[in-house]
Design a protein around this motif. Sequence first.
Motif, mmCIF file in Angstrom:
data_model
loop_
_atom_site.group_PDB
_atom_site.id
_atom_site.type_symbol
_atom_site.label_atom_id
_atom_site.label_comp_id
_atom_site.label_asym_id
_atom_site.label_seq_id
_atom_site.Cartn_x
_atom_site.Cartn_y
_atom_site.Cartn_z
ATOM 1 N N ALA A 267 -7.554 21.856 -9.716
ATOM 2 C CA ALA A 267 -7.178 20.457 -9.933
ATOM 3 C C ALA A 267 -8.183 19.552 -9.231
ATOM 4 N N GLU A 268 -8.263 18.324 -9.704
ATOM 5 C CA GLU A 268 -9.121 17.326 -9.060
ATOM 6 C C GLU A 268 -8.267 16.153 -8.599
ATOM 7 N N LEU A 269 -8.426 15.797 -7.342
ATOM 8 C CA LEU A 269 -7.763 14.635 -6.763
ATOM 9 C C LEU A 269 -8.605 13.406 -7.079
ATOM 10 N N THR A 270 -7.966 12.328 -7.484
ATOM 11 C CA THR A 270 -8.705 11.137 -7.881
ATOM 12 C C THR A 270 -7.895 9.872 -7.604
ATOM 13 N N ARG A 271 -8.577 8.747 -7.522
ATOM 14 C CA ARG A 271 -7.972 7.420 -7.398
ATOM 15 C C ARG A 271 -7.001 7.280 -6.229
ATOM 16 N N VAL A 272 -7.364 7.862 -5.096
ATOM 17 C CA VAL A 272 -6.537 7.733 -3.898
ATOM 18 C C VAL A 272 -6.805 6.354 -3.301
ATOM 19 N N PHE A 273 -5.733 5.583 -3.147
ATOM 20 C CA PHE A 273 -5.882 4.209 -2.667
ATOM 21 C C PHE A 273 -4.631 3.789 -1.911
ATOM 22 N N VAL A 274 -4.847 3.198 -0.754
ATOM 23 C CA VAL A 274 -3.771 2.575 0.017
ATOM 24 C C VAL A 274 -4.228 1.153 0.312
ATOM 25 N N ARG A 275 -3.398 0.196 -0.017
ATOM 26 C CA ARG A 275 -3.761 -1.200 0.256
ATOM 27 C C ARG A 275 -4.030 -1.372 1.748
ATOM 28 N N PRO A 276 -5.000 -2.212 2.104
ATOM 29 C CA PRO A 276 -5.378 -2.366 3.520
ATOM 30 C C PRO A 276 -4.210 -2.673 4.444
ATOM 31 N N GLU A 277 -3.281 -3.490 4.014
ATOM 32 C CA GLU A 277 -2.166 -3.863 4.889
ATOM 33 C C GLU A 277 -1.198 -2.710 5.140
ATOM 34 N N ALA A 278 -1.284 -1.637 4.339
ATOM 35 C CA ALA A 278 -0.394 -0.484 4.516
ATOM 36 C C ALA A 278 -1.113 0.722 5.125
ATOM 37 N N ARG A 279 -2.390 0.587 5.412
ATOM 38 C CA ARG A 279 -3.134 1.704 5.991
ATOM 39 C C ARG A 279 -2.658 1.974 7.414
ATOM 40 N N GLY A 280 -2.687 3.230 7.792
ATOM 41 C CA GLY A 280 -2.253 3.614 9.125
ATOM 42 C C GLY A 280 -0.756 3.808 9.245
ATOM 43 N N THR A 281 -0.031 3.782 8.134
ATOM 44 C CA THR A 281 1.428 3.916 8.166
ATOM 45 C C THR A 281 1.910 5.254 7.616
ATOM 46 N N GLY A 282 0.981 6.144 7.274
ATOM 47 C CA GLY A 282 1.355 7.464 6.774
ATOM 48 C C GLY A 282 1.379 7.605 5.267
ATOM 49 N N THR B 216 1.952 1.763 -16.134
ATOM 50 C CA THR B 216 3.056 0.860 -15.798
ATOM 51 C C THR B 216 2.462 -0.366 -15.103
ATOM 52 N N PRO B 217 3.186 -1.470 -15.060
ATOM 53 C CA PRO B 217 2.632 -2.658 -14.398
ATOM 54 C C PRO B 217 2.198 -2.405 -12.946
ATOM 55 N N ASP B 218 3.046 -1.740 -12.153
ATOM 56 C CA ASP B 218 2.670 -1.484 -10.750
ATOM 57 C C ASP B 218 1.471 -0.559 -10.659
ATOM 58 N N ALA B 219 1.463 0.517 -11.459
ATOM 59 C CA ALA B 219 0.352 1.457 -11.433
ATOM 60 C C ALA B 219 -0.944 0.778 -11.880
ATOM 61 N N THR B 220 -0.863 -0.047 -12.891
ATOM 62 C CA THR B 220 -2.052 -0.751 -13.381
ATOM 63 C C THR B 220 -2.608 -1.689 -12.313
ATOM 64 N N THR B 221 -1.737 -2.416 -11.651
ATOM 65 C CA THR B 221 -2.187 -3.313 -10.577
ATOM 66 C C THR B 221 -2.855 -2.520 -9.462
ATOM 67 N N LEU B 222 -2.279 -1.391 -9.080
ATOM 68 C CA LEU B 222 -2.871 -0.557 -8.025
ATOM 69 C C LEU B 222 -4.207 0.026 -8.465
ATOM 70 N N ARG B 223 -4.308 0.476 -9.714
ATOM 71 C CA ARG B 223 -5.591 0.994 -10.203
ATOM 72 C C ARG B 223 -6.647 -0.097 -10.209
ATOM 73 N N ARG B 224 -6.261 -1.324 -10.572
ATOM 74 C CA ARG B 224 -7.202 -2.449 -10.539
ATOM 75 C C ARG B 224 -7.636 -2.742 -9.103
ATOM 76 N N ASP B 225 -6.689 -2.747 -8.168
ATOM 77 C CA ASP B 225 -7.015 -2.998 -6.760
ATOM 78 C C ASP B 225 -7.925 -1.907 -6.213
ATOM 79 N N TYR B 226 -7.658 -0.657 -6.596
ATOM 80 C CA TYR B 226 -8.511 0.470 -6.202
ATOM 81 C C TYR B 226 -9.933 0.236 -6.684
ATOM 82 N N TYR B 227 -10.077 -0.050 -7.981
ATOM 83 C CA TYR B 227 -11.414 -0.224 -8.534
ATOM 84 C C TYR B 227 -12.109 -1.440 -7.917
ATOM 85 N N ASP B 228 -11.360 -2.497 -7.698
ATOM 86 C CA ASP B 228 -11.921 -3.690 -7.058
ATOM 87 C C ASP B 228 -12.495 -3.323 -5.685
#
Length: 168
Positions: free
Chosen positions: A82-97, A12-24
């Motif tokens: 199972a394998e957990l993968t691609r865990v990513f939280v944008r820096p501005e949202a870190r520390g919020t749970g 999806t557009p949002d998921a793709t953007t997040l995956r790109r940000d994760y990889y970046d």
Amino acid sequence: MTWIITTEHPRTPDATTLRRDYYDEVASRYWERPATEREIDEGLTDDGTDLLVPPTGTFVVGRYEGKPSACAGMVLLDAELAELTRVFVRPEARGTGGGGRLLKAIEKTARAYGAKRIQLDTRNDLVEARGLYTKHGYREVEALNAKQYAEHWFVKDLTDSPDTKDLT
């Protein structure tokens, strides 16, 4: 402030953007310089995203204050693992749970798929991620694989009842 975690197709557009940000972020940290658009595109080519959908896995997107701010994926390795993968939280949202909420959502789905254990690997420089996993009951173990970027391995038993009291 509110987090909403939903299951989404990883393309999806949002998921793709997040995956790109994760990889970046992970590539830029590794190379100690900003990743280029071309490098991000190459890194996401044939990256196993097709496994992050039923019946082989799942992908979740976390929205913080209505904005796509986090993601995580899970792939079934066999009937009980199972394998957990691609865990990513944008820096501005870190520390919020959000990280804890992502893990709970993935673990719930893994249990529903029949997994009794979940594992992951990560790198030395992803200190925040290692802290998140430890905080939420993952224990560090000896090497589980010989992947190029794997330097730390974690597992969590999913047969215990889910801990819902601490979602931070």
